[in-house]
Design a protein around this motif. Structure first.
Motif, PDB file in Angstrom:
ATOM      1  N   PHE A  62       0.831  -1.205   0.000  1.00  0.00           N
ATOM      2  CA  PHE A  62       0.000   0.000   0.000  1.00  0.00           C
ATOM      3  C   PHE A  62       0.867   1.257   0.000  1.00  0.00           C
ATOM      4  O   PHE A  62       0.656   2.189  -0.800  1.00  0.00           O
ATOM      5  N   ALA A  63       1.872   1.305   0.896  1.00  0.00           N
ATOM      6  CA  ALA A  63       2.741   2.481   0.981  1.00  0.00           C
ATOM      7  C   ALA A  63       3.566   2.650  -0.287  1.00  0.00           C
ATOM      8  O   ALA A  63       3.696   3.756  -0.833  1.00  0.00           O
ATOM      9  N   GLY A  64       4.111   1.528  -0.805  1.00  0.00           N
ATOM     10  CA  GLY A  64       4.947   1.601  -1.997  1.00  0.00           C
ATOM     11  C   GLY A  64       4.168   2.008  -3.225  1.00  0.00           C
ATOM     12  O   GLY A  64       4.642   2.828  -4.032  1.00  0.00           O
ATOM     13  N   SER A  65       2.964   1.452  -3.421  1.00  0.00           N
ATOM     14  CA  SER A  65       2.162   1.789  -4.597  1.00  0.00           C
ATOM     15  C   SER A  65       1.728   3.249  -4.572  1.00  0.00           C
ATOM     16  O   SER A  65       1.718   3.926  -5.603  1.00  0.00           O
ATOM     17  N   ASN A  66       1.374   3.743  -3.380  1.00  0.00           N
ATOM     18  CA  ASN A  66       0.994   5.154  -3.286  1.00  0.00           C
ATOM     19  C   ASN A  66       2.200   6.073  -3.517  1.00  0.00           C
ATOM     20  O   ASN A  66       2.061   7.152  -4.085  1.00  0.00           O
ATOM     21  N   PHE A  67       3.374   5.637  -3.069  1.00  0.00           N
ATOM     22  CA  PHE A  67       4.584   6.425  -3.300  1.00  0.00           C
ATOM     23  C   PHE A  67       4.868   6.535  -4.805  1.00  0.00           C
ATOM     24  O   PHE A  67       5.164   7.621  -5.319  1.00  0.00           O
ATOM     25  N   VAL A  68       4.758   5.403  -5.505  1.00  0.00           N
ATOM     26  CA  VAL A  68       4.985   5.401  -6.960  1.00  0.00           C
ATOM     27  C   VAL A  68       3.939   6.259  -7.656  1.00  0.00           C
ATOM     28  O   VAL A  68       4.247   7.029  -8.584  1.00  0.00           O
ATOM     29  N   LEU A  69       2.681   6.149  -7.204  1.00  0.00           N
ATOM     30  CA  LEU A  69       1.610   6.930  -7.813  1.00  0.00           C
ATOM     31  C   LEU A  69       1.846   8.427  -7.613  1.00  0.00           C
ATOM     32  O   LEU A  69       1.629   9.236  -8.532  1.00  0.00           O
ATOM     33  N   ASP A  70       2.291   8.807  -6.419  1.00  0.00           N
ATOM     34  CA  ASP A  70       2.581  10.232  -6.161  1.00  0.00           C
ATOM     35  C   ASP A  70       3.689  10.738  -7.069  1.00  0.00           C
ATOM     36  O   ASP A  70       3.663  11.885  -7.519  1.00  0.00           O
ATOM     37  N   ARG A  71       4.704   9.908  -7.335  1.00  0.00           N
ATOM     38  CA  ARG A  71       5.782  10.315  -8.237  1.00  0.00           C
ATOM     39  C   ARG A  71       5.269  10.479  -9.675  1.00  0.00           C
ATOM     40  O   ARG A  71       5.713  11.360 -10.402  1.00  0.00           O
ATOM     41  N   ILE A  72       4.307   9.593 -10.062  1.00  0.00           N
ATOM     42  CA  ILE A  72       3.792   9.658 -11.435  1.00  0.00           C
ATOM     43  C   ILE A  72       2.980  10.932 -11.640  1.00  0.00           C
ATOM     44  O   ILE A  72       3.143  11.644 -12.642  1.00  0.00           O
ATOM     45  N   VAL A  73       2.086  11.217 -10.699  1.00  0.00           N
ATOM     46  CA  VAL A  73       1.211  12.380 -10.870  1.00  0.00           C
ATOM     47  C   VAL A  73       1.953  13.691 -10.626  1.00  0.00           C
ATOM     48  O   VAL A  73       1.411  14.774 -10.864  1.00  0.00           O
ATOM     49  N   ALA A  74       3.204  13.612 -10.129  1.00  0.00           N
ATOM     50  CA  ALA A  74       3.985  14.828  -9.891  1.00  0.00           C
ATOM     51  C   ALA A  74       4.836  15.215 -11.093  1.00  0.00           C
ATOM     52  O   ALA A  74       5.716  16.065 -10.983  1.00  0.00           O
ATOM     53  N   LEU A  75       4.576  14.590 -12.249  1.00  0.00           N
ATOM     54  CA  LEU A  75       5.340  14.921 -13.445  1.00  0.00           C
ATOM     55  C   LEU A  75       5.165  16.399 -13.790  1.00  0.00           C
ATOM     56  O   LEU A  75       4.039  16.922 -13.820  1.00  0.00           O
ATOM     57  N   PRO A  76       6.245  17.104 -14.073  1.00  0.00           N
ATOM     58  CA  PRO A  76       6.169  18.555 -14.261  1.00  0.00           C
ATOM     59  C   PRO A  76       5.405  18.987 -15.505  1.00  0.00           C
ATOM     60  O   PRO A  76       4.835  20.066 -15.544  1.00  0.00           O
ATOM     61  N   PHE A  77       5.362  18.122 -16.536  1.00  0.00           N
ATOM     62  CA  PHE A  77       4.720  18.540 -17.784  1.00  0.00           C
ATOM     63  C   PHE A  77       3.207  18.314 -17.781  1.00  0.00           C
ATOM     64  O   PHE A  77       2.525  18.653 -18.737  1.00  0.00           O
ATOM     65  N   ALA A  78       2.660  17.714 -16.710  1.00  0.00           N
ATOM     66  CA  ALA A  78       1.229  17.431 -16.644  1.00  0.00           C
ATOM     67  C   ALA A  78       0.498  18.526 -15.883  1.00  0.00           C
ATOM     68  O   ALA A  78       0.996  19.051 -14.891  1.00  0.00           O
ATOM     69  N   THR A  79      -0.698  18.873 -16.379  1.00  0.00           N
ATOM     70  CA  THR A  79      -1.522  19.853 -15.679  1.00  0.00           C
ATOM     71  C   THR A  79      -2.184  19.185 -14.473  1.00  0.00           C
ATOM     72  O   THR A  79      -2.149  17.959 -14.318  1.00  0.00           O
ATOM     73  N   ARG A  80      -2.832  20.012 -13.642  1.00  0.00           N
ATOM     74  CA  ARG A  80      -3.475  19.463 -12.439  1.00  0.00           C
ATOM     75  C   ARG A  80      -4.599  18.511 -12.817  1.00  0.00           C
ATOM     76  O   ARG A  80      -4.752  17.449 -12.205  1.00  0.00           O
ATOM     77  N   ASN A  81      -5.391  18.869 -13.823  1.00  0.00           N
ATOM     78  CA  ASN A  81      -6.488  17.998 -14.243  1.00  0.00           C
ATOM     79  C   ASN A  81      -5.960  16.683 -14.805  1.00  0.00           C
ATOM     80  O   ASN A  81      -6.535  15.610 -14.583  1.00  0.00           O
ATOM     81  N   GLN A  82      -4.860  16.761 -15.544  1.00  0.00           N
ATOM     82  CA  GLN A  82      -4.261  15.533 -16.073  1.00  0.00           C
ATOM     83  C   GLN A  82      -3.745  14.640 -14.955  1.00  0.00           C
ATOM     84  O   GLN A  82      -3.878  13.425 -15.015  1.00  0.00           O
ATOM     85  N   ARG A  83      -3.149  15.273 -13.935  1.00  0.00           N
ATOM     86  CA  ARG A  83      -2.659  14.483 -12.795  1.00  0.00           C
ATOM     87  C   ARG A  83      -3.794  13.785 -12.070  1.00  0.00           C
ATOM     88  O   ARG A  83      -3.682  12.606 -11.702  1.00  0.00           O
ATOM     89  N   GLU A  84      -4.894  14.521 -11.868  1.00  0.00           N
ATOM     90  CA  GLU A  84      -6.033  13.901 -11.196  1.00  0.00           C
ATOM     91  C   GLU A  84      -6.642  12.790 -12.049  1.00  0.00           C
ATOM     92  O   GLU A  84      -7.112  11.775 -11.541  1.00  0.00           O
ATOM     93  N   GLY A  85      -6.623  12.989 -13.372  1.00  0.00           N
ATOM     94  CA  GLY A  85      -7.124  11.945 -14.265  1.00  0.00           C
ATOM     95  C   GLY A  85      -6.263  10.696 -14.207  1.00  0.00           C
ATOM     96  O   GLY A  85      -6.779   9.563 -14.192  1.00  0.00           O
TER      97      GLY A  85
END
Length: 334
Positions: free
Chosen positions: A23-46
């Motif tokens: 659970f902790a590891g998957s959420n950590f990886v997910l947080d790194r993915i949605v923190a990509l600098p080229f993605a907008t906030r809506n794209q990250r939430e999507g």
């Protein structure tokens, strides 16, 4: 005993620790993915909305694939193979199944179980559910009827072994059934060895267990019957039997069918009771017992045991399909 307790505790700790780590590891990886600098906030939430459910589904789907889907296809494959599972023999195992006299006896027994147990357990559960609500000690009665549900099939079989116990014609009998028979002046019997009727003695065990399940479900359904309808019927002169059969039963008929099909599926998979009581001897074997015999006794036969497993699965599918259709129909009406 101490080693077993320690192994159990260790297994629980490791399992829970692995779940927390995943659970902790998957959420950590997910947080790194949605923190990509080229993605907008809506794209990250999507991305989060799409990926996050799969992080929890993938382990469950993997386990289902390993322990359910793969064995199904492997069993189907082995049903076309020889006893060692190495040589393709086509449909010869299926031809053997429907020509084997033991299989024909087993099918007869399964048919008897399907005919008697679901009907008897559902009927008795319905009767108890109706009558228990009419007396002040009804909750105590329901508790006593439901208690066998907490006992394993093997445990219930051990209890009923004492009911059917037979010590020989000249020995002192401790079995309850033989005590009653001797009290009426008749001779004691080895009940589980009596041809044909011994199947019904084994069925009584499952009826005893499943009546509690039927009672609980049907009791809840009966509480949903409008009291205004019942009172109106009484004012119109209907007696209690007419109220039961013409008002209460039709309104809980869908629940009765669900209970009946659920018990039917349990009956198709019955194994423990027959194995513990007779081991399948004296013409009491059912499909699961015959499959077990071919797989684990006499050296094992992968082909024929897998064929029997497929026959058992195919017998369960229509009942499950009927149950699912009834459930979907009820959901559509709500």
């Amino acid at each position: 005993m101490t080693d077993q307790i320690l192994q159990t505790v260790l297994a629980v700790v490791v399992s829970v620790g692995f779940c927390l780590l995943y659970f902790a590891g998957s959420n950590f990886v997910l947080d790194r993915i949605v923190a990509l600098p080229f993605a907008t906030r809506n794209q990250r939430e999507g991305i989060r909305a799409v990926v996050q459910p799969w992080l929890f589904l993938i382990p469950a789907l993997a386990l289902l694939g390993v322990y359910l889907v793969y064995p199904l296809f492997e069993t189907a494959r082995l049903s076309f193979m020889n006893d060692t599972g190495e040589q393709f023999v086509g449909l010869s195992n299926y031809q053997w199944v429907f020509a084997d006299p033991n299989f024909l006896i087993t099918i007869r027994n399964n048919f008897l179980w399907l005919l008697v147990v679901p009907a008897a357990a559902t009927l008795m559960g319905l009767i108890v559910a109706v009558l228990a609500d009419r007396v002040w000690w009804g909750n105590v009665a329901k508790t006593m009827v439901f208690m066998p549900m907490a006992i394993s099939f093997v445990g219930a079989s051990v209890i009923w072994k004492f009911v059917f116990d037979f010590r020989g014609p000249d020995a002192e009998q401790i079995g309850i059934l033989n005590a009653l028979v001797m009290g009426m002046g008749w001779e004691p019997q080895a009940w589980v060895t009596v041809p044909f009727w011994n199947n019904f003695f084994l069925m009584a065990i499952l009826v005893w267990i499943q009546t509690g399940f039927a009672m609980v479900i049907l009791s809840a359904a009966l509480r949903g019957v409008p009291t205004d309808t019942i009172e109106a019927a009484r004012i119109d002169g209907a007696n209690e039997l007419q109220i039961f059969f013409e008002i209460m039963v039709p309104q809980v008929l869908s629940t009765i069918l669900v209970v009946w099909t659920t018990i039917t599926i349990t009956v198709l998979k019955v194994f423990d009771i027959v194995m513990a009581m007779t081991g399948g001897q004296w013409d009491t074997s059912v499909l699961a017992n015959l499959m077990y015999d071919w797989m684990f006794r006499g050296g094992g036969d992968y082909g024929r045991s897998s064929t029997l497993a497929m026959v058992l699965m195919l017998a369960v599918i229509p009942v499950m399909a009927f149950n699912i259709r009834r459930f979907r129909a009820e959901e559509a009406q709500r």
